[in-house]
Motif scaffolding. Structure first.
Motif, PDB file in Angstrom:
ATOM      1  N   SER A 268       0.826  -1.210   0.000  1.00  0.00           N
ATOM      2  CA  SER A 268       0.000   0.000   0.000  1.00  0.00           C
ATOM      3  C   SER A 268       0.862   1.262   0.000  1.00  0.00           C
ATOM      4  O   SER A 268       0.379   2.359  -0.267  1.00  0.00           O
ATOM      5  CB  SER A 268      -0.912   0.010   1.231  1.00  0.00           C
ATOM      6  OG  SER A 268      -0.150  -0.041   2.424  1.00  0.00           O
ATOM      7  N   GLY A 269       2.123   1.108   0.305  1.00  0.00           N
ATOM      8  CA  GLY A 269       3.095   2.196   0.297  1.00  0.00           C
ATOM      9  C   GLY A 269       4.480   1.600   0.432  1.00  0.00           C
ATOM     10  O   GLY A 269       4.635   0.431   0.823  1.00  0.00           O
ATOM     11  N   VAL A 270       5.500   2.378   0.117  1.00  0.00           N
ATOM     12  CA  VAL A 270       6.872   1.856   0.124  1.00  0.00           C
ATOM     13  C   VAL A 270       7.814   2.883   0.751  1.00  0.00           C
ATOM     14  O   VAL A 270       7.730   4.083   0.452  1.00  0.00           O
ATOM     15  CB  VAL A 270       7.355   1.514  -1.304  1.00  0.00           C
ATOM     16  CG1 VAL A 270       8.796   1.016  -1.273  1.00  0.00           C
ATOM     17  CG2 VAL A 270       6.451   0.477  -1.948  1.00  0.00           C
ATOM     18  N   ILE A 271       8.710   2.377   1.611  1.00  0.00           N
ATOM     19  CA  ILE A 271       9.816   3.178   2.141  1.00  0.00           C
ATOM     20  C   ILE A 271      11.112   2.517   1.695  1.00  0.00           C
ATOM     21  O   ILE A 271      11.305   1.314   1.903  1.00  0.00           O
ATOM     22  CB  ILE A 271       9.778   3.248   3.686  1.00  0.00           C
ATOM     23  CG1 ILE A 271       8.507   3.942   4.160  1.00  0.00           C
ATOM     24  CG2 ILE A 271      11.011   3.983   4.215  1.00  0.00           C
ATOM     25  CD1 ILE A 271       8.305   3.871   5.665  1.00  0.00           C
ATOM     26  N   ILE A 272      11.992   3.290   1.042  1.00  0.00           N
ATOM     27  CA  ILE A 272      13.284   2.765   0.592  1.00  0.00           C
ATOM     28  C   ILE A 272      14.378   3.469   1.391  1.00  0.00           C
ATOM     29  O   ILE A 272      14.464   4.696   1.384  1.00  0.00           O
ATOM     30  CB  ILE A 272      13.489   2.993  -0.916  1.00  0.00           C
ATOM     31  CG1 ILE A 272      12.349   2.335  -1.715  1.00  0.00           C
ATOM     32  CG2 ILE A 272      14.835   2.434  -1.361  1.00  0.00           C
ATOM     33  CD1 ILE A 272      12.433   2.567  -3.216  1.00  0.00           C
ATOM     34  N   TYR A 273      15.193   2.690   2.088  1.00  0.00           N
ATOM     35  CA  TYR A 273      16.229   3.282   2.934  1.00  0.00           C
ATOM     36  C   TYR A 273      17.606   2.780   2.508  1.00  0.00           C
ATOM     37  O   TYR A 273      17.741   1.803   1.764  1.00  0.00           O
ATOM     38  CB  TYR A 273      15.975   2.945   4.410  1.00  0.00           C
ATOM     39  CG  TYR A 273      16.417   1.556   4.815  1.00  0.00           C
ATOM     40  CD1 TYR A 273      17.668   1.343   5.398  1.00  0.00           C
ATOM     41  CD2 TYR A 273      15.590   0.457   4.613  1.00  0.00           C
ATOM     42  CE1 TYR A 273      18.083   0.066   5.762  1.00  0.00           C
ATOM     43  CE2 TYR A 273      15.990  -0.815   4.985  1.00  0.00           C
ATOM     44  CZ  TYR A 273      17.239  -1.018   5.550  1.00  0.00           C
ATOM     45  OH  TYR A 273      17.659  -2.278   5.903  1.00  0.00           O
ATOM     46  N   THR A 274      18.633   3.455   2.997  1.00  0.00           N
ATOM     47  CA  THR A 274      20.012   3.096   2.695  1.00  0.00           C
ATOM     48  C   THR A 274      20.636   2.404   3.895  1.00  0.00           C
ATOM     49  O   THR A 274      20.729   2.991   4.979  1.00  0.00           O
ATOM     50  CB  THR A 274      20.839   4.348   2.337  1.00  0.00           C
ATOM     51  OG1 THR A 274      20.198   5.041   1.271  1.00  0.00           O
ATOM     52  CG2 THR A 274      22.248   3.970   1.929  1.00  0.00           C
ATOM     53  N   ASP A 275      21.073   1.150   3.702  1.00  0.00           N
ATOM     54  CA  ASP A 275      21.721   0.393   4.772  1.00  0.00           C
ATOM     55  C   ASP A 275      23.232   0.565   4.628  1.00  0.00           C
ATOM     56  O   ASP A 275      23.797   0.264   3.573  1.00  0.00           O
ATOM     57  CB  ASP A 275      21.356  -1.083   4.671  1.00  0.00           C
ATOM     58  CG  ASP A 275      21.653  -1.846   5.951  1.00  0.00           C
ATOM     59  OD1 ASP A 275      22.807  -1.761   6.430  1.00  0.00           O
ATOM     60  OD2 ASP A 275      20.741  -2.512   6.470  1.00  0.00           O
ATOM     61  N   PRO A 276      23.926   1.052   5.668  1.00  0.00           N
ATOM     62  CA  PRO A 276      25.373   1.289   5.561  1.00  0.00           C
ATOM     63  C   PRO A 276      26.167   0.043   5.155  1.00  0.00           C
ATOM     64  O   PRO A 276      27.248   0.177   4.564  1.00  0.00           O
ATOM     65  CB  PRO A 276      25.764   1.757   6.966  1.00  0.00           C
ATOM     66  CG  PRO A 276      24.507   2.345   7.530  1.00  0.00           C
ATOM     67  CD  PRO A 276      23.395   1.506   6.963  1.00  0.00           C
TER      68      PRO A 276
END
Length: 787
Positions: A268-276
């Motif tokens: 229903s929605g998306v969060i894209i994050y950066t993993d170190p």
């Protein structure tokens, strides 16, 4: 009757003589002048009379036919005399003299190198671009670019389009526990005192280009990289992912493909994050300090980006195949080209509170990472633990402007284009893309110095600053769609400067036709101004001077994938083993980062300006196009061997498919091992003939060489376009090149023979037969071309 004697002679009364008084000193002078005038008049009169008398004698004793024969014979004798004693010249020198070109090829290279050696303005340009926001359509960056070109003596052309693009209004992520707010993300990087740009008032929050507006409040799940395999594991583990907000980490897939998969599996929605952890060795967990104290990524950095489906198309999704020349242009619905669910990017710092709530929920997925306190469980989040995702975007047609500088050449039908997009994600953008903009301007400066010396290139050169590169190569695609017929006819090669200085390791992504010319240029380029070490030496040390496959999200995509114009993109990238990590598309991609972590004296920028200019000049200044076909077909043959074997394994008893596959293999082997090498040898010989001196009486030899030259150039320019298909690839009609296209399942690099890869992955017999037949026809056209 009157008699006339001596000086006392007078005319009859019809003439009146008026005495003019003069002194004794003047008399001899005037008398001498009068005598000289009369003598000159008599001499001219006698000469004319003699010529007329001679003409009358000839006319009387020689008829017109014989007279013409005499004139013709005289001309033949005269021309023969000139031919016998005229200096020996080559076709190359004759072409340059005919077009009033003052400089030899060697002098052109020398002047260009001298112009850049004297000064390096890259820092000035990077600072000018990065000190303020310069997103798509920004007028300040446009004004600076135009002023710089004009300062060098160019008259830039402005080309305006009106694509449909979003501008961020508000993004937000809020964590709820039992309807109470426990965390609210700032959606912004931390302000660092050591880096003033990171504290700019013009900063923009984290957002995605072409993300759907929307507000969603729901439970959430961790989906690792969002690959097909990741989702299959989630389904196998019976993790409830339907109607949840999917949290996905950057890497492995392009953001557009991550969004497509998330939609397919019910997000229903998306969060894209950066993993170190995905930064490799240079992380805080490996003992490195974070920026600005050290080379590791700052945990609050946010990687903005485009979530359009760029593996399928480039440019404005509402005007596919045609340009948005006017604000009122007819537009199509963007369905199937952009996501339908909202998404936002987040930093490692601000994703931590959300991911910690998943510990012990569901199953562990993936190989772990560097998010503090998170054990990489899938979730879903416990009942009552929800995320409110807000994504408000303003979609409208905005004005973008490409800046074009044209340097006309002798042969107008062979354009060499150098391009870079100048827009960035808000403030900063030193590595992506201001390093390329600085190098474009430095390359222009070197060429402006050449023009001051009277230089006229053999082949035209265009320097283009694109707008709208960040949302999805919009400016370059609009230009290409607007001028597609001219580009098909005239464009020879495209050299791209996107993300040109983002690390210390030199890498080059290029069409194999350009391998040799880039390597030649690198041999004449000093690495970081070291006179004893060339860029080619450095390149050999690092990777044996190898060339990489294309990437996907870059401005050469429209040229290479849609029109078949050989393209290249070279630059310095992270070496993966010690380079400072550039936080792409974040507020930390700044001039401060560039000067403290990577290129303090801008020598890498200078190296790239030299290489770019020399590559363009070597393409321009050589009479014969400097393409080598053998590496091109060697790469295709290597890829075909792999797909051929897999096709036979998948369809072991299909005789029709086997016959077609063998026919393609046989013709490709012949082209790659024999005909391309012979073709290259013939062209090398022709190139030497262009430089060979001939006596004047053998002028016909140069005419024959010139005819061969035009024919060879026409073949070389056409070669890559032979692999453009009218209908495009399966489900991707905008991607028309049968040999190179974005990899369909990961989206970071290009696939070689993409349709055969699709047939193998999908086990599609009909698709395999269709494309084997197409490739066989195209390779047969290549053989005819090389004859």
């Amino acid at each position: 009757m009157s008699r006339y004697t001596g000086d006392d002679t007078r005319e009859s009364s019809t003439h009146l003589t008026v005495p003019i008084p003069f002194s004794n000193e003047d008399q001899p002078l005037l008398m001498g002048h009068h005598q000289h005038t009369e003598s000159s008049s008599r001499h001219r009169s006698n000469t004319i009379s003699s010529i007329m008398s001679g003409y009358e004698v000839v006319k009387e004793h020689l008829d017109k036919k014989k007279f013409l024969y005499l004139v013709f014979a005289s001309l033949v004798v005269y021309c023969g005399f000139l031919a016998a004693f005229a200096p020996r010249t080559s076709l190359v020198r004759d072409i340059r003299r005919l077009h009033s070109s003052r400089e030899t090829e060697a002098e052109v290279y020398r002047i260009y190198l001298d112009a850049l050696q004297g000064q390096n303005n890259a820092r000035e340009h990077v600072l000018a671009y990065t000190q303020r926001a310069h997103s798509t359509g920004d007028r300040g960056a446009l004004k600076y670019t135009v002023e710089q070109f004009k300062k060098m003596g160019f008259q830039p052309k402005l080309e305006r389009y009106y694509p449909w693009i979003n501008q961020v209004v508000h993004t937000g992520v809020t964590l709820y526990k039992d309807e109470e707010i426990t965390f609210e993300a700032t959606m912004m990087e931390d302000c660092l005192e050591e880096d003033p740009t990171s504290c700019s008032e013009e900063r923009v929050p984290g957002y995605h280009a072409y993300s759907a507006s929307g507000s969603v409040k729901a439970q959430y799940v961790f989906c690792n990289y969002g690959t097909d395999e990741d989702y299959m594991r989630l389904l196998d583990a019976e993790v409830d992912i339907e109607d949840k907000i999917h949290i996905i980490r950057h890497g492995k897939l392009s953001q557009g493909l991550q969004m497509r998969n998330a939609e397919l599996f019910g997000a229903s929605g998306v969060i894209i994050y950066t993993d170190p952890q995905d930064d490799g060795l240079v992380t805080e967990k490996h003992g490195y300090k974070a920026y600005p104290a050290g080379p590791a990524r700052h945990k609050s950095s946010i990687e903005r980006g485009s979530v359009a489906f760029l593996t399928d198309f480039n440019g404005d999704p509402t005007t596919p195949g045609y340009s948005s020349k006017y604000p009122t242009v007819e537009r199509l619905a963007p369905a199937g080209k952009v996501p339908t669910v909202p998404s936002v990017p987040m930093s490692a710092k601000e994703i931590e509170p959300l991911l910690r709530e998943l510990n012990g929920q569901g199953v562990r997925l993936g190989h772990g990472g560097d998010i503090d306190g998170f054990d990489y469980f899938t979730g879903p989040s416990p009942i009552g633990v929800e995320v409110h995702l807000q994504n408000e975007q303003d979609y409208k047609a905005i004005e973008i402007t490409n800046v074009i500088v044209e340097i006309p050449g002798i042969f107008q039908e062979y354009d060499i284009i150098i391009g870079n997009h100048r827009d960035s994600w808000g403030v900063g953008g030193a590595g992506a893309s201001s390093s390329g903009s600085a190098i474009l301007l430095e390359t222009a400066r070197g060429m402006s110095e050449l023009l001051k010396h009277g230089w006229k290139p053999l082949k035209p050169i265009k320097l283009i600053s694109w707008d709208g590169g960040t949302p999805g190569m919009v400016g370059s695609t609009e230009h290409l769609e607007d001028h597609s017929q001219i580009l098909k006819r005239n464009a020879l090669a495209y050299l791209n400067l996107d993300e040109t200085v983002t690390g210390s390791q030199f890498r080059c992504r290029a069409n194999p036709l350009l391998h040799d010319i880039i390597q030649q240029a690198s041999r004449d380029t000093n690495f970081k101004d070291d006179e004893n070490w060339t860029l080619y030496d450095e390149w050999m040390r690092i990777s044996n001077a190898s060339i990489d496959n294309f990437a996907v999200q870059s401005d050469y995509g429209p040229f290479q994938y849609h029109l078949g114009i050989p393209s290249a993109s070279c630059g310095f990238q992270n070496n993966g083993s010690g380079d400072a990590v550039l936080a792409f598309h974040s507020n930390y991609d700044t001039s401060t980062w560039m000067e403290t972590q990577l290129d303090p004296e801008y020598r890498l920028h200078h190296t790239m300006a030299v290489l770019t200019g020399l590559t363009a000049l070597m393409l321009s200044e050589k009479e014969l196009i400097s393409f080598k076909t053998q590496p091109y077909f060697a790469q295709i043959q290597d890829a075909y061997k792999m797909w051929h074997k897999q096709l036979l394994d998948i369809f072991p008893y299909d005789r029709q498919l086997h016959r077609l596959a063998k026919a393609v293999a046989d013709i490709l082997i012949t082209i790659a091992s024999q005909e391309s090498a012979l073709f290259d040898d013939q062209n090398a010989h022709l190139s030497r003939l262009c430089l060979q001196d001939f006596p004047g009486w053998r002028f016909y030899k140069k005419i024959l060489i010139y005819i061969r030259l035009l024919r060879a150039n026409s073949k070389l320019k056409l070669l890559d376009q032979l692999f453009i298909t009218k209908c495009g690839l399966q489900d991707r009609p905008w991607m028309k090149h049968s040999l190179y296209a974005p990899e369909k399942r990961q989206g970071h690099s290009a696939a070689v023979l993409p349709s055969l890869e699709d047939a193998v992955v999908e086990r599609d017999r009909e698709l395999a037969i269709e494309w084997l037949a197409i490739l066989l026809t195209q390779f047969e056209s290549v053989r005819s071309l090389m004859e």
